[in-house]
Structure formats: structure tokens, C-alpha cells
Enzyme design. Structure first.
Site, mmCIF file in Angstrom:
data_model
loop_
_atom_site.group_PDB
_atom_site.id
_atom_site.type_symbol
_atom_site.label_atom_id
_atom_site.label_comp_id
_atom_site.label_asym_id
_atom_site.label_seq_id
_atom_site.Cartn_x
_atom_site.Cartn_y
_atom_site.Cartn_z
ATOM 1 N N TYR A 14 0.925 -1.319 -0.203
ATOM 2 C CA TYR A 14 -0.117 -0.060 0.051
ATOM 3 C C TYR A 14 0.749 1.510 -0.059
ATOM 4 O O TYR A 14 1.863 1.465 0.797
ATOM 5 C CB TYR A 14 -1.126 0.059 1.288
ATOM 6 C CG TYR A 14 -1.349 1.406 1.315
ATOM 7 C CD1 TYR A 14 -2.388 1.827 0.476
ATOM 8 C CD2 TYR A 14 -0.994 2.397 2.328
ATOM 9 C CE1 TYR A 14 -3.023 3.243 0.405
ATOM 10 C CE2 TYR A 14 -1.344 3.687 2.205
ATOM 11 C CZ TYR A 14 -2.443 4.106 1.333
ATOM 12 O OH TYR A 14 -2.792 5.253 1.469
ATOM 13 N N HIS A 48 -2.841 0.590 6.559
ATOM 14 C CA HIS A 48 -4.398 0.637 5.785
ATOM 15 C C HIS A 48 -5.056 -0.608 5.816
ATOM 16 O O HIS A 48 -5.784 -1.129 5.073
ATOM 17 C CB HIS A 48 -3.833 0.526 4.119
ATOM 18 C CG HIS A 48 -4.510 1.714 3.329
ATOM 19 N ND1 HIS A 48 -5.224 1.575 2.326
ATOM 20 C CD2 HIS A 48 -4.715 3.091 3.717
ATOM 21 C CE1 HIS A 48 -5.592 2.631 1.918
ATOM 22 N NE2 HIS A 48 -5.412 3.621 2.760
HETATM 23 O O1 KDG Z 1 -8.807 7.578 -1.427
HETATM 24 C C1 KDG Z 1 -8.110 6.667 -0.411
HETATM 25 C C2 KDG Z 1 -6.939 7.600 0.129
HETATM 26 O O2 KDG Z 1 -7.754 8.790 0.929
HETATM 27 C C3 KDG Z 1 -6.415 6.805 1.066
HETATM 28 O O3 KDG Z 1 -5.667 5.730 0.697
HETATM 29 C C4 KDG Z 1 -5.116 7.640 1.809
HETATM 30 O O4 KDG Z 1 -4.619 5.957 3.598
HETATM 31 C C5 KDG Z 1 -4.441 7.141 2.964
HETATM 32 C C6 KDG Z 1 -3.816 8.176 3.804
HETATM 33 O O5 KDG Z 1 -3.300 8.130 4.752
HETATM 34 O O6 KDG Z 1 -3.614 9.300 3.171
HETATM 35 MG MG MG Z 2 -4.112 6.439 5.713
#
Ligand code: KDG
Ligand code: MG
Length: 408
Positions: A160, A217
């Protein structure tokens, strides 16, 4: 004073910002943001078909009553689509209120508690070496805090938050090639084995002062997250974000019993009720709501005040999809909040974005300095806006190697 009209715009430079402009009979207008990443058309339809016809003729100064009208009046409450739409209205009404008062918005909250508000950027690398370079890049620009995400050896896909385009401030999280999502393959075991070692090397290289944040995440089970958090303690992270799925609030109870690592959660929350138990029981250290998804400034300020009673600090969401209007709303809250922590910040940096949303807000040395202009201190150039239109995009979806769906 009466609302005479309101318009919704979708689009922006490489992003689908959903911008609401509320017009009044006194020539003043207010701006709000309803950008719900990858579902942008839905809050826009809610605004156009239901909310705007109900706003016409209302006194915009009654922002509390209008918020209650939208929230209680819907009967089927909450959810990110509705709350993003309400959020846009609420921001626009606070913008108007502060313009009427001829003050920057933070003055209506109680003034400034600080000058610059600490921000963090996203450093990423498909491997550790690239990540170390990316961290150096942000440090050279004056950042004191970075979120670090890194590719995992032998993981079939990128993990991620890993960019494949260097350190540009575009919406690297969204794939604008269409509405059908790409698939990424995830393996929690490989991640848990590798990430502590990578984080330890980052700490060794950059020393004790760099604030290091890391985002899981929502991908670990409660037991995995508790074990993972324990191994990370010597690294002294500023926070570990979203270690477990956000729906399972008990998971954080388990994590707390096993580790003192600071926990941040809340970017997918959309009401004070999502935050209530976690704050009251002191199961988190930072609350990550955004002024858009949480329904605007009115409920976000309530969350911040409630968090303050329990030593929970703010760490508002500010992902690459975040609009400068929402960021301005958060910047005013950040300037005021006695329990401010940090702000995620990935908005500015392109000429096109600054032309669409002119403002005197500025970032310097890893901090955000709020503008002293009246209202939110950000404008919206409709002529610029006419250059852009909605472009379908998607987040990837995540599966395990055997095909099981997992959390993005
Ligand atoms: O649209 C999804 C994002 O806002 C997200 O994946 C971003 O986890 C995220 C972050 O910490 O900015
Ligand atoms: Mg986040």
C-alpha cells in the site's frame, strides 16, 4: 440575508474535486468541498438533486440549523456520500460567516494557538533504497515528518502507498485509466517480517528527530497488529496508522493491551459516533477524520473538542485527492485546536491547482501557515474550472494470493 443559488463543479488538474459554491443576495459567496475519492459524482448528485433546492431562501448565517436540517432531516443518517455533501454546505456557510465578520475563519473558533502547523508528506519507494531517497527528498524541502511506505521483497504486487512516479504531488493513489480497479496481491506475513527491519534502517539513517509515520491501511488482524506494534516500539514511530479494519473497534483494545505505540485512525470515519468509543476509552492517540467526510466544520470541531478531553490529538486526513478548500477548512481548525497534532499534506505544488484555487495559504519548512484573508482564505476560479471535467478513476482492489478479497 438569503441563499439565492448554489452550483456544483467536478474536476481539477488530475483530480476530480467536487466544489460547491453558495451564492447570497448580498453578493458574498461561500465555498465548500464534497470530494469523495473515486465516488465523486455521488455527493455531487446529492447536492444537486436534494440539497441545493432546499437551501434556496435559507439564511446562510444559521449554519447550525442548516446542518441539523440536513442530518436529522435525511432520516437515513450518516455514510460518506451524504456526509461529504453536508460537509461542503457546512464549509461554505462557515466561509460566508467569516467573510461577513471580515475575519479569517480561525478567529471565530478562538484565534490562533500556533503559527505554523506541522505537516507530513508521503515518502515512498518500491524498495528500501528508493524510499530512503524519497525521505531525503522531503527532508531537503524542510519536512520534519514523513509517512513512509515501501515495497516488500517477494510480495507479488506493490504494497500500500507505493508510488511509481517519483515524488510528484499527483493523485498517485487513484488510477485514472477507468472505473474498473486493478488488482494488487497482498501477503501479511511477508509484510510483518520485512517492515520492522525497513523501519529500523530508516530510523538509523535519519536519527531520532525525524517524525516517522507508517500506514498499515487496515490490513492486519488484531492479533497480527498487536504483535507487529510490539516489534516496532524501539523505532519510536510518531504513529502507526489504521493497523486493523476500522469497523472493528475492539481490535484497538487488544492492541493497546500489548503495545504503547501511538495509534492513528479515522480517515474512513464519517461521524462523531464512529470516534466516540475510541476517544472516550483512550484507545487511540490521533484522530484522522477529514472536514469533508465527517460532515463539515461543525461536527469536526465537536470531535476535536471531545478528543481534547481524552488527550487525543488531531491528525486530519489530507490524501492526494484532498481539495484545497477542505485543506483550508482544516488549516483554520489546525491553527486554533489546542490539541492539534499534525496535518497530512499533499495538495499544493502544481501551477494548475494554484490557478484553480488561488490562496495565500503557504507551506514553509514542513509547516502550514494559514492565510489571514477573510473566510476560508481560498478562492475558486470558474474560468479555470471550465478546463476540467470528471474523469473516471479507481483505487486498486486487494486480494490474497489464493484470490480472497482483502482490504484496500
Ligand atoms: O482514497 C483513499 C485515500 O484517501 C487513502 O488511501 C489515503 O490512507 C490514506 C492516507 O493516509 O492518506
Ligand atoms: Mg491512511
Amino acid at each position: 440575508m438569503k441563499i439565492t443559488d448554489a452550483k456544483v463543479f467536478i474536476g481539477g488538474p488530475g483530480k476530480n474535486y467536487v466544489t460547491l459554491k453558495i451564492y447570497t443576495d448580498q453578493g458574498l459567496y461561500g465555498l465548500g468541498d464534497a470530494t469523495l475519492n473515486n465516488r465523486e459524482t455521488l455527493p455531487a448528485i446529492y447536492l444537486r438533486d436534494y440539497i441545493i433546492p432546499n437551501l434556496i431562501g435559507k439564511d446562510p448565517r444559521n449554519s447550525e440549523d442548516i446542518w441539523q436540517f440536513l442530518y436529522r432531516g435525511a432520516y437515513f443518517r450518516r455514510g460518506p456520500i451524504a456526509m461529504a455533501a453536508f460537509g461542503a454546505v457546512d464549509m461554505a456557510l462557515w466561509d460566508l460567516k467569516a467573510k461577513l465578520a471580515q475575519m479569517p475563519l480561525y478567529q471565530l473558533f478562538g484565534g490562533k494557538s500556533r503559527e505554523g502547523a506541522l505537516i507530513y508528506a508521503h515518502a515512498t519507494g518500491s524498495d528500501l533504497e528508493q524510499l530512503l531517497d524519497s525521505i531525503s527528498h522531503y527532508q531537503e524541502q524542510g519536512y520534519k515528518a514523513v509517512r513512509v511506505q515501501c515495497g516488500i521483497p517477494d510480495m507479488p504486487s506493490a504494497s500500500y502507498g507505493v508510488r511509481d512516479n517519483g515524488n510528484k504531488n499527483d493523485d498517485y493513489i487513484t488510477d485514472f485509466s477507468g472505473i474498473r480497479p486493478k488488482v494488487e496481491i497482498w501477503d501479511s506475513e511477508r509484510y510483518i517480517r520485512y517492515m520492522p527491519e525497513a523501519l529500523a534502517k530508516i530510523r538509523d539513517k535519519f536519527g531520532p528527530d525525524l517524525k516517522i509515520l507508517h500506514d498499515v491501511h487496515h490490513r492486519l488482524t488484531p492479533r497480527e497488529a498487536a504483535a507487529f506494534a510490539k516489534t516496532l516500539e524501539p523505532i519510536n514511530l510518531y504513529w502507526l496508522e489504521d493497523p486493523t479494519p476500522a469497523e472493528d473497534q475492539n481490535a484497538l483494545r487488544m492492541l493497546r493491551q500489548h503495545s504503547t505505540i501511538p495509534i492513528a485512525i479515522g480517515e474512513v470515519f464519517n461521524s462523531i459516533y464512529d470516534c466516540h468509543t475510541l476517544i472516550k476509552d483512550e484507545l487511540i492517540d490521533f484522530i484522522r477524520v477529514s472536514a469533508t467526510y465527517a460532515g463539515g466544520i461543525t461536527p469536526t470541531k465537536r470531535i476535536v473538542d471531545f478528543a481534547g478531553f481524552h488527550n487525543v490529538r488531531t491528525g486530519f486526513h489530507g490524501a492526494p485527492s484532498h481539495s484545497p478548500i477542505s485543506m483550508a477548512a482544516q488549516a483554520h481548525l489546525n491553527a486554533w485546536a489546542p490539541n492539534f497534532g499534525i496535518q497530512e499534506y499533499l495538495v499544493l505544488g502544481t501551477k494548475e491547482c494554484d490557478a484553480l484555487f488561488p490562496s495565500d495559504h503557504r507551506v514553509e519548512n514542513g509547516a502550514f501557515y494559514v492565510s489571514d484573508a477573510n473566510g476560508l482564505g481560498v478562492d475558486f476560479d470558474e474560468k479555470e474550472a471550465s478546463k476540467y471535467q470528471y474523469e473516471a478513476g479507481s483505487h486498486p482492489i486487494v486480494r490474497l494470493e489464493d484470490g480472497t478479497m482483502w482490504n484496500y
